[in-house]
Design an enzyme around this catalytic site. Structure first.
Site, PDB file in Angstrom:
ATOM      1  N   HIS A  59       0.835  -1.198   0.000  1.00 50.78           N
ATOM      2  CA  HIS A  59       0.000   0.000   0.000  1.00 50.78           C
ATOM      3  C   HIS A  59       0.874   1.254   0.000  1.00 50.78           C
ATOM      4  O   HIS A  59       1.233   1.781   1.042  1.00 50.78           O
ATOM      5  CB  HIS A  59      -0.894  -0.027   1.243  1.00 50.78           C
ATOM      6  CG  HIS A  59      -2.037   0.928   1.198  1.00 50.78           C
ATOM      7  ND1 HIS A  59      -3.259   0.638   1.758  1.00 50.78           N
ATOM      8  CD2 HIS A  59      -2.159   2.179   0.685  1.00 50.78           C
ATOM      9  CE1 HIS A  59      -4.074   1.656   1.590  1.00 50.78           C
ATOM     10  NE2 HIS A  59      -3.428   2.608   0.935  1.00 50.78           N
TER      11      HIS A  59
ATOM     12  N   ASP B 214      -8.597   2.450  -3.374  1.00 46.39           N
ATOM     13  CA  ASP B 214      -8.171   3.048  -2.108  1.00 46.39           C
ATOM     14  C   ASP B 214      -8.248   4.563  -2.127  1.00 46.39           C
ATOM     15  O   ASP B 214      -7.875   5.206  -3.109  1.00 46.39           O
ATOM     16  CB  ASP B 214      -6.746   2.635  -1.764  1.00 46.39           C
ATOM     17  CG  ASP B 214      -6.302   3.237  -0.446  1.00 46.39           C
ATOM     18  OD1 ASP B 214      -6.903   2.890   0.585  1.00 46.39           O
ATOM     19  OD2 ASP B 214      -5.399   4.083  -0.463  1.00 46.39           O
TER      20      ASP B 214
ATOM     21  N   HIS C 146     -10.850  -0.372   0.670  1.00 45.87           N
ATOM     22  CA  HIS C 146     -10.814   0.743   1.613  1.00 45.87           C
ATOM     23  C   HIS C 146     -12.177   0.727   2.307  1.00 45.87           C
ATOM     24  O   HIS C 146     -13.175   1.164   1.732  1.00 45.87           O
ATOM     25  CB  HIS C 146     -10.578   2.044   0.847  1.00 45.87           C
ATOM     26  CG  HIS C 146     -10.695   3.281   1.679  1.00 45.87           C
ATOM     27  ND1 HIS C 146      -9.602   4.028   2.045  1.00 45.87           N
ATOM     28  CD2 HIS C 146     -11.767   3.902   2.219  1.00 45.87           C
ATOM     29  CE1 HIS C 146     -10.005   5.063   2.758  1.00 45.87           C
ATOM     30  NE2 HIS C 146     -11.324   5.008   2.881  1.00 45.87           N
TER      31      HIS C 146
ATOM     32  N   HIS D 146      -5.604  -0.931   5.604  1.00 43.49           N
ATOM     33  CA  HIS D 146      -5.420  -0.124   6.809  1.00 43.49           C
ATOM     34  C   HIS D 146      -6.499  -0.318   7.891  1.00 43.49           C
ATOM     35  O   HIS D 146      -7.264   0.595   8.198  1.00 43.49           O
ATOM     36  CB  HIS D 146      -5.274   1.351   6.468  1.00 43.49           C
ATOM     37  CG  HIS D 146      -6.200   1.869   5.402  1.00 43.49           C
ATOM     38  ND1 HIS D 146      -7.561   1.669   5.400  1.00 43.49           N
ATOM     39  CD2 HIS D 146      -5.916   2.608   4.294  1.00 43.49           C
ATOM     40  CE1 HIS D 146      -8.093   2.268   4.348  1.00 43.49           C
ATOM     41  NE2 HIS D 146      -7.120   2.836   3.663  1.00 43.49           N
TER      42      HIS D 146
ATOM     43  N   ASP E 214       0.833   2.650   3.725  1.00 41.76           N
ATOM     44  CA  ASP E 214      -0.072   3.702   3.258  1.00 41.76           C
ATOM     45  C   ASP E 214       0.694   5.021   3.118  1.00 41.76           C
ATOM     46  O   ASP E 214       0.198   6.096   3.465  1.00 41.76           O
ATOM     47  CB  ASP E 214      -1.283   3.862   4.182  1.00 41.76           C
ATOM     48  CG  ASP E 214      -2.416   4.661   3.525  1.00 41.76           C
ATOM     49  OD1 ASP E 214      -2.300   4.999   2.337  1.00 41.76           O
ATOM     50  OD2 ASP E 214      -3.411   4.959   4.219  1.00 41.76           O
TER      51      ASP E 214
ATOM     52  N   GLY F 149      -3.191  11.906   5.199  1.00 43.39           N
ATOM     53  CA  GLY F 149      -2.088  11.056   4.768  1.00 43.39           C
ATOM     54  C   GLY F 149      -0.779  11.401   5.434  1.00 43.39           C
ATOM     55  O   GLY F 149      -0.563  12.535   5.879  1.00 43.39           O
TER      56      GLY F 149
END
Length: 424
Positions: A52, A146, A173, A226, A299, A318
């Protein structure tokens, strides 16, 4: 030919490892070669695999490129990364995924595998060209929208049916969008105190439960991106006990951080899904140790300063993750005794490679296996400096934090891609 001197596979007894033509040819004592690298007791692990990663190319090269992201990955001990599809244009067709794949090969620091979008334009309305992407040169085997949830259950069912036929995986997601309208932070005491709209845990858990049922009904493979809540851990345990073909990842930041970080309103802590409560983070650490959650995925999400240095509600979610992931895993899992070094290999290399179907990654450190390795100094401690990281962006929540464990070298099929803190 090269000999890696004084390395400790999986943290065990020190040996020398001879590498020829990208393959481990001998493991023993007092080996010699024309070139040697003295690892000085470093732990040798299979190179890390990240399921990811956001490399932002094409479309947002001002925040990251395949080259800069690959540099960060190599320095972090990664030898393979999966580049998410939410680029511009979206990676929902063979042209875009082949561009990402080809550019990754040109850079050559890690194996870059493009993730194909599940739906056209990530809009959740019509399936993308899954078969075409799977049959392209990029050989796409992981599909994800995602950043957005495949919320329509019929679309999700059809996607699972297609990927079952392709021997591929849907990475979801998990976020019921009708439950997160305007949400800014984990729904709990911290959000209420700070006046931030709550993001309920059930928004994730409901989609995970639904998709586990769909995957079981279809007989397809599902991967949950996640994971962030204790309730999701319970759903995964229930589904796995019943034979559902489901795997799951947890990010380093959800292992370490919780919503107490929000007190300063610093958008560097804004992420999707949000940082949850202290008990959720503890449940995630235990689930990773127990194997209910299969692996760690970063991520890695670089953002430009204008997208982070602003008010909380306007900030993009993020965090950077590629160069700090190992340190967070050591801090949260190794130092407390939840994982040993073989466990680190399992969650950062072996399981993600297995989930993604990478036959030459996550392999044992043994004669005849690829010399695709991360060498880690377990005693090192280093302080995170966002400006010094290889990514173009600097949005790390760990600024100024001291982390244990440092990657001193990364090898991809016998070739150094990072060495002594520098890209080789």
């Amino acid at each position: 030919m090269i000999v890696l001197k004084n390395v400790r596979p999986y943290g065990e007894d020190a040996v020398d490892i001879r590498v020829e033509d990208g393959v481990i040819t001998e493991i023993g004592q007092d080996l010699t070669a024309g070139e040697t690298f003295d690892a000085q007791g470093a732990v040798a692990l299979p190179g890390f695999v990240d399921l990811h990663t956001h490399l932002r190319e094409p479309g947002r090269e001002d925040t990251e490129t395949i080259e800069t992201g690959s540099r960060a990955a190599a320095l972090g001990g990664y030898t393979a990364v999966f580049a998410m599809a939410n680029t511009d244009p979206v990676a929902d067709n063979a042209v875009v995924v082949e561009h990402v794949w080809r550019r990754g090969r040109e850079v050559g620091l890690v194996d870059v595998h493009p993730v194909g979008a599940v739906t056209v334009g990530l809009k959740g309305e019509k399936l993308a060209e899954l078969g075409t992407m799977a049959r392209s040169q990029a050989n796409v085997r992981l599909f994800s929208d995602d950043g957005l949830c495949v919320a329509d259950p019929l679309i999700m069912r059809r996607a699972l049916e297609y990927t079952k036929a392709l021997d591929a995986v849907i990475a979801q997601h998990a976020e019921e969008p009708r439950l997160t309208v305007g949400a800014q932070a984990h729904e709990g005491e911290a959000a209420a105190r700070l006046g931030l709209a709550g993001w309920p845990a059930v928004a994730e858990e409901a989609i995970v439960a639904r998709d586990c049922l769909l995957a079981r009904h279809v007989g397809a493979r599902l991967h949950v991106c996640h994971v962030s809540t204790a309730g999701t851990v319970d759903v995964l345990a229930w589904a796995k006990a019943r034979g559902t073909r489901v795997s799951a990842e947890v990010t380093p930041h959800h292992l370490l951080l919780d919503d107490s970080r929000l007190a300063t309103y610093d958008p560097v802590n804004k992420v999707n899904p949000p940082l949850r409560g202290h008990s959720d983070a503890a449940a995630l650490r235990q689930a990773l140790a127990d194997g209910v959650v299969d692996c760690v995925a970063t991520d890695h999400a670089p953002h430009a300063p204008q997208d982070k240095d602003c008010e909380w509600s306007a900030a993009r979610p993020g965090m950077l993750g590629l160069q700090t992931a190992l340190g967070i895993v050591v801090k949260t899992m190794v130092e407390p005794g939840l994982l040993d070094w073989r466990g680190v290999a399992r969650v950062m290399s072996e399981r993600p490679a297995e989930i993604a179907g990478l036959p030459d990654h996550g392999r044992p450190i043994a004669v005849g296996e690829p010399a695709t390795l991360a060498l880690v100094d377990p005693d090192a401690r280093w302080t995170v400096d966002g400006a010094a990281l290889a990514s173009i962006a600097g949005n790390t929540p760990y600024e100024g934090m001291e982390l244990p464990g440092a990657v001193i070298a990364t090898l991809l099929r016998g070739r150094f891609t990072a060495r002594d803190g520098k890209v080789a």
